[in-house]
Scaffold this motif. Structure first.
Motif, mmCIF file in Angstrom:
data_model
loop_
_atom_site.group_PDB
_atom_site.id
_atom_site.type_symbol
_atom_site.label_atom_id
_atom_site.label_comp_id
_atom_site.label_asym_id
_atom_site.label_seq_id
_atom_site.Cartn_x
_atom_site.Cartn_y
_atom_site.Cartn_z
ATOM 1 N N GLY A 152 0.839 -1.189 0.000
ATOM 2 C CA GLY A 152 0.000 0.000 0.000
ATOM 3 C C GLY A 152 0.873 1.238 0.000
ATOM 4 N N LEU A 153 0.528 2.218 -0.828
ATOM 5 C CA LEU A 153 1.366 3.400 -0.991
ATOM 6 C C LEU A 153 0.724 4.641 -0.398
ATOM 7 C CD1 LEU A 153 2.356 2.924 -4.750
ATOM 8 C CD2 LEU A 153 3.862 2.580 -2.784
ATOM 9 N N THR A 154 1.556 5.593 -0.079
ATOM 10 C CA THR A 154 1.088 6.933 0.261
ATOM 11 C C THR A 154 1.448 7.843 -0.900
ATOM 12 O OG1 THR A 154 1.418 6.583 2.627
ATOM 13 C CG2 THR A 154 1.259 8.864 1.869
ATOM 14 N N LEU A 155 0.452 8.445 -1.525
ATOM 15 C CA LEU A 155 0.687 9.307 -2.672
ATOM 16 C C LEU A 155 1.345 10.606 -2.231
ATOM 17 C CD1 LEU A 155 -2.743 8.795 -4.500
ATOM 18 C CD2 LEU A 155 -0.637 7.455 -4.734
ATOM 19 N N LYS A 156 1.854 11.351 -3.193
ATOM 20 C CA LYS A 156 2.525 12.605 -2.871
ATOM 21 C C LYS A 156 1.585 13.605 -2.195
ATOM 22 C CE LYS A 156 6.310 12.452 -6.212
ATOM 23 N NZ LYS A 156 7.001 13.145 -7.327
ATOM 24 N N ASN A 160 -3.589 7.860 1.120
ATOM 25 C CA ASN A 160 -3.203 6.449 1.109
ATOM 26 C C ASN A 160 -4.049 5.675 0.098
ATOM 27 O OD1 ASN A 160 -1.269 6.669 3.200
ATOM 28 N ND2 ASN A 160 -2.893 6.605 4.737
ATOM 29 N N VAL A 161 -3.407 4.717 -0.567
ATOM 30 C CA VAL A 161 -4.149 3.843 -1.471
ATOM 31 C C VAL A 161 -3.967 2.400 -1.022
ATOM 32 C CG1 VAL A 161 -4.035 5.351 -3.485
ATOM 33 C CG2 VAL A 161 -2.191 3.737 -3.078
ATOM 34 N N LYS A 162 -4.956 1.588 -1.337
ATOM 35 C CA LYS A 162 -4.928 0.193 -0.932
ATOM 36 C C LYS A 162 -3.852 -0.575 -1.714
ATOM 37 C CE LYS A 162 -9.821 0.090 0.346
ATOM 38 N NZ LYS A 162 -11.158 -0.493 0.059
ATOM 39 N N PRO A 163 -3.419 -1.708 -1.174
ATOM 40 C CA PRO A 163 -2.400 -2.512 -1.856
ATOM 41 C C PRO A 163 -2.808 -2.869 -3.287
ATOM 42 C CG PRO A 163 -2.710 -3.307 0.376
ATOM 43 C CD PRO A 163 -3.795 -2.288 0.138
ATOM 44 N N MET A 193 0.390 6.522 -8.380
ATOM 45 C CA MET A 193 1.074 5.452 -7.637
ATOM 46 C C MET A 193 2.528 5.343 -8.079
ATOM 47 S SD MET A 193 -1.940 2.521 -7.453
ATOM 48 C CE MET A 193 -1.091 1.363 -6.356
ATOM 49 N N PHE A 194 2.749 5.442 -9.386
ATOM 50 C CA PHE A 194 4.131 5.361 -9.855
ATOM 51 C C PHE A 194 4.911 6.640 -9.537
ATOM 52 C CE2 PHE A 194 2.583 1.660 -12.114
ATOM 53 C CZ PHE A 194 3.676 0.804 -11.998
ATOM 54 N N GLU A 195 4.232 7.766 -9.525
ATOM 55 C CA GLU A 195 4.892 9.005 -9.110
ATOM 56 C C GLU A 195 5.373 8.893 -7.671
ATOM 57 O OE1 GLU A 195 2.110 12.145 -9.721
ATOM 58 O OE2 GLU A 195 2.364 12.182 -11.903
ATOM 59 N N ALA A 196 4.597 8.163 -6.852
ATOM 60 C CA ALA A 196 4.948 8.013 -5.444
ATOM 61 C C ALA A 196 6.239 7.230 -5.243
ATOM 62 C CB ALA A 196 3.800 7.321 -4.693
ATOM 63 N N VAL A 197 6.629 6.443 -6.260
ATOM 64 C CA VAL A 197 7.882 5.683 -6.157
ATOM 65 C C VAL A 197 8.931 6.231 -7.129
ATOM 66 C CG1 VAL A 197 6.788 3.581 -5.290
ATOM 67 C CG2 VAL A 197 7.016 3.916 -7.772
ATOM 68 N N GLY A 198 8.717 7.473 -7.573
ATOM 69 C CA GLY A 198 9.713 8.148 -8.393
ATOM 70 C C GLY A 198 9.748 7.736 -9.843
#
Length: 245
Positions: A152-156, A160-163, A193-198
């Protein structure tokens, strides 16, 4: 249902056109000529014909569209062409709308319908209906990225988004191809979601919504009616009792 509404819903014409058609005396209900559009028709009992040909009434319509880039997921737009404008004249209805949204530059599966209850259930986060995407990514997607998405990610934005289930199709240098399954439909969610991981999504295509898969026989911009089996599965998995018409 009023006869004039029935005739319009059956595709005989607009309300105004139906009024003129009724005056011709070519419309029959149970083999009796009827000119009064106010007459009530029982959908499960009465037989309605025009010029000797039985008319089939259909309440809900379901179309699977392979959405092209450049059109917007809306019923009206002042600047861009909309997905409902891709429908042929004989299939277009004022009450048809897209189920959820795909970004203007996103391609792939989009359901068009006038079934509001089904749309609500498919989009409700509580129903956990899967949405599957294919994407090309600027960035190297690794197993570490897969684990981040699974947790699960935290956006910029701090949201929060689900897994999500992330599958690596190809990863070479600074470019990757992936499939992603999510259960939500937040604004620009896959891209964010991908922005959140660069990383950056450079191409996005929806492959599936629940059991409904993109028909690869459809070229971009083409569509077809759903089969009874597809409709039943969608209604069953979204928690709505199937009532295929």
């Amino acid at each position: 249902m009023r006869l004039d509404k029935y005739l319009a819903e059956a595709g005989l014409g607009s309300r105004k056109e139906v009024k003129a058609i009724l005056k011709t005396g070519k419309v029959t209900v149970n083999d009796v000529k009827v000119k009064d559009g106010k007459q009530q028709v029982e959908l499960d009992k009465d037989s309605v014909s025009y010029d000797g040909q039985p008319l089939a009434y259909q309440e809900f319509y379901y179309y699977l569209l392979n959405k092209p880039a450049g059109v917007v997921s809306a019923t009206k737009d002042n600047l861009d062409k909309t997905v409902v404008q891709l429908l042929k004249t004989q299939d277009f209805r004022e009450d048809i709308f897209p189920v959820g949204r795909l970004d203007k530059d996103t391609e792939g599966l989009l359901l068009l319908t006038n079934d509001g209850a089904l749309s609500h259930n498919l989009l409700s986060p509580k129903k956990h209906v899967e949405k599957e995407y294919f994407a090309q990514i600027q960035g190297q997607v690794t197993q570490a990225t897969v684990r981040e998405f699974a947790a699960g990610l935290t956006l910029k934005s701090g949201e929060n988004v689900k897994p999500g289930q992330l599958f690596i199709e190809k990863s070479e240098g600074n470019k990757s191809e992936i499939r992603l399954i999510i259960h939500e439909g937040k604004f620009h969610q896959v891209k964010r979601m991908f922005e959140a991981v660069g990383m950056k999504v450079t191409y996005l295509k929806r492959l599936r919504m629940g059991s409904l898969k993109l028909d690869e026989a459809l070229a971009l911009g083409e569509y077809r009616a759903l089969t009874d089996e597809e409709i039943t599965k969608l209604k069953d998995e979204s928690g709505k009792k199937a009532e295929v018409k």
